[in-house]
Motif scaffolding. Sequence first.
Motif, short mmCIF file in Angstrom:
data_model
loop_
_atom_site.label_atom_id
_atom_site.label_comp_id
_atom_site.label_asym_id
_atom_site.label_seq_id
_atom_site.Cartn_x
_atom_site.Cartn_y
_atom_site.Cartn_z
N PRO A 1 -16.90 -77.87 11.54
CA PRO A 1 -18.36 -78.01 11.42
C PRO A 1 -19.12 -77.41 12.61
CG PRO A 1 -17.28 -80.05 10.80
CD PRO A 1 -16.23 -79.19 11.41
N VAL A 2 -18.56 -77.56 13.82
CA VAL A 2 -19.20 -76.97 14.99
C VAL A 2 -19.08 -75.45 14.95
CG1 VAL A 2 -19.15 -76.82 17.52
CG2 VAL A 2 -18.80 -79.03 16.39
N ILE A 3 -17.92 -74.95 14.55
CA ILE A 3 -17.73 -73.50 14.42
C ILE A 3 -18.74 -72.92 13.44
CG2 ILE A 3 -16.14 -71.71 13.62
CD1 ILE A 3 -13.85 -73.48 14.67
N ASP A 4 -18.89 -73.57 12.29
CA ASP A 4 -19.85 -73.08 11.28
C ASP A 4 -21.27 -73.09 11.83
OD1 ASP A 4 -17.78 -72.74 9.52
OD2 ASP A 4 -18.09 -74.66 8.49
N TYR A 5 -21.62 -74.14 12.55
CA TYR A 5 -22.97 -74.26 13.11
C TYR A 5 -23.24 -73.12 14.11
CZ TYR A 5 -26.74 -76.05 16.08
OH TYR A 5 -27.90 -76.17 16.81
N LEU A 6 -22.31 -72.90 15.03
CA LEU A 6 -22.52 -71.89 16.07
C LEU A 6 -22.48 -70.47 15.51
CD1 LEU A 6 -20.50 -73.52 19.00
CD2 LEU A 6 -22.98 -73.30 18.80
N ARG A 7 -21.69 -70.25 14.47
CA ARG A 7 -21.65 -68.92 13.85
C ARG A 7 -22.97 -68.55 13.19
NH1 ARG A 7 -15.57 -68.86 11.10
NH2 ARG A 7 -14.48 -68.04 12.94
N GLN A 8 -23.77 -69.53 12.87
CA GLN A 8 -25.05 -69.27 12.22
C GLN A 8 -26.16 -68.99 13.22
OE1 GLN A 8 -25.89 -72.56 9.56
NE2 GLN A 8 -23.81 -72.53 8.72
N GLN A 9 -25.86 -69.11 14.50
CA GLN A 9 -26.88 -68.93 15.54
C GLN A 9 -26.84 -67.50 16.07
OE1 GLN A 9 -28.77 -71.64 15.76
NE2 GLN A 9 -27.27 -72.68 14.42
N GLY B 1 -19.01 -78.93 28.47
CA GLY B 1 -17.68 -78.35 28.28
C GLY B 1 -16.99 -78.79 27.01
N GLN B 2 -17.78 -79.08 25.98
CA GLN B 2 -17.22 -79.64 24.75
C GLN B 2 -17.46 -78.77 23.52
OE1 GLN B 2 -18.47 -83.67 23.99
NE2 GLN B 2 -17.91 -83.59 21.83
N HIS B 3 -18.63 -78.14 23.43
CA HIS B 3 -18.98 -77.42 22.21
C HIS B 3 -19.06 -75.91 22.41
CE1 HIS B 3 -20.83 -81.51 21.41
NE2 HIS B 3 -20.06 -81.35 20.34
N ARG B 4 -20.15 -75.45 23.05
CA ARG B 4 -20.44 -74.02 23.13
C ARG B 4 -19.39 -73.26 23.92
NH1 ARG B 4 -26.31 -75.26 25.44
NH2 ARG B 4 -24.99 -76.86 26.41
N SER B 5 -19.04 -73.74 25.10
CA SER B 5 -18.05 -73.02 25.92
C SER B 5 -16.69 -73.01 25.24
CB SER B 5 -17.96 -73.65 27.31
OG SER B 5 -17.56 -75.00 27.23
N VAL B 6 -16.33 -74.10 24.60
CA VAL B 6 -15.04 -74.18 23.90
C VAL B 6 -15.01 -73.18 22.75
CG1 VAL B 6 -13.56 -75.66 22.48
CG2 VAL B 6 -14.63 -76.57 24.57
N TYR B 7 -16.08 -73.12 21.99
CA TYR B 7 -16.16 -72.18 20.87
C TYR B 7 -16.02 -70.74 21.36
CZ TYR B 7 -18.33 -69.24 17.28
OH TYR B 7 -18.59 -68.25 16.37
N LEU B 8 -16.75 -70.38 22.41
CA LEU B 8 -16.70 -69.02 22.90
C LEU B 8 -15.33 -68.66 23.47
CD1 LEU B 8 -20.23 -68.78 24.55
CD2 LEU B 8 -19.40 -67.42 22.63
N VAL B 9 -14.69 -69.58 24.16
CA VAL B 9 -13.34 -69.33 24.66
C VAL B 9 -12.38 -69.05 23.50
CG1 VAL B 9 -11.32 -70.52 25.62
CG2 VAL B 9 -13.48 -70.48 26.88
N GLU B 10 -12.47 -69.85 22.46
CA GLU B 10 -11.58 -69.65 21.31
C GLU B 10 -11.82 -68.30 20.65
OE1 GLU B 10 -9.07 -71.55 20.12
OE2 GLU B 10 -9.30 -72.87 21.86
N GLN B 11 -13.08 -67.93 20.50
CA GLN B 11 -13.41 -66.66 19.85
C GLN B 11 -12.99 -65.46 20.71
OE1 GLN B 11 -14.62 -66.59 16.63
NE2 GLN B 11 -14.20 -68.77 16.83
N LEU B 12 -13.23 -65.54 22.00
CA LEU B 12 -12.86 -64.44 22.89
C LEU B 12 -11.34 -64.29 22.98
CD1 LEU B 12 -15.48 -65.06 25.70
CD2 LEU B 12 -15.33 -63.00 24.29
#
Length: 287
Positions: free
Chosen positions: A210-218, A256-267
């Motif tokens: 759900p967080v991944i989907d949310y951030l991908r839409q931004q 250190g829970q949502h945005r930074s984690v998402y970007l680390v995983e994507q990078l």
Amino acid sequence: MDLEVVVITGMSGSGKSVALHALEDAGYYCVDNLPPELLTSFVKLEHAHHGHRVAVAMDVRSATALPLVPQQLAGLREQGVQVRQLFLDATNDVLVRRFSETRRRHPLSQAEMREGPRPLLHTMRLERELLAPLREQAHVIDTSTLRSAQLLSYVKDLLSVPPSRLTLVFQSFAFKRGISMDADYVFDVRMLPNPHYEPLLRALTGKDAPVIDYLRQQPEVALMLAHIGDFLDHWLDALAHNHRSYVTVAIGCTGGQHRSVYLVEQLAARFEGRWNTLRRHRELDGI
């Protein structure tokens, strides 16, 4: 010479003994506080006895001989030895607290007998100066906020990747707990939309769908991801050609829970086919 040598150095109280235990568990023959003068002869002796993986820890107790280490390691590399260098560090505040909790004396405090007592912070500044050349050559791990189990895990992860090419370490962190001292590059993503303010997403992390989907839409998130990725694409080859073994890219947000984690995983997913790639989530890994 079919041999791998791991050299662990770092600040007193930063966790070198924990790192050495991780190497011992991984099958390395480990020696603590090896005098630098004995490094080359020790490696040759171990190779003669069919030892293929060796780890040695050195610290400021061998201060007068530490300048010998870079030249010795260069000589070992010329002989075909795979050499890895790890440097453990922590903030002065954390190191002072650890010395207070354990009631141990700093290794350089022996100089007090000759020069008179001096404050611990002054001693640590001197230690940093003495160790600076080794720190510049090594992969740095900031243990300020790490538990022993995290440090064990990080060291084992580093040993799992081949040493023959550049290793990228992507690390998420929370600015509210301080910037990572081991980062080569730090990117601040606190200006991006924050899932924390979405009630259904607050308890989740940047690895949850759900967080991944949310951030991908931004759109801002996609733009930040592209900018960081393009920057690394442009400069990583130059770093590799400059004989860098490790590059740590830290991505920070508020918690250190949502945005930074998402970007680390994507990078990490973007670059893992090109370089050795490791993921770390400083705040999540400690849970």
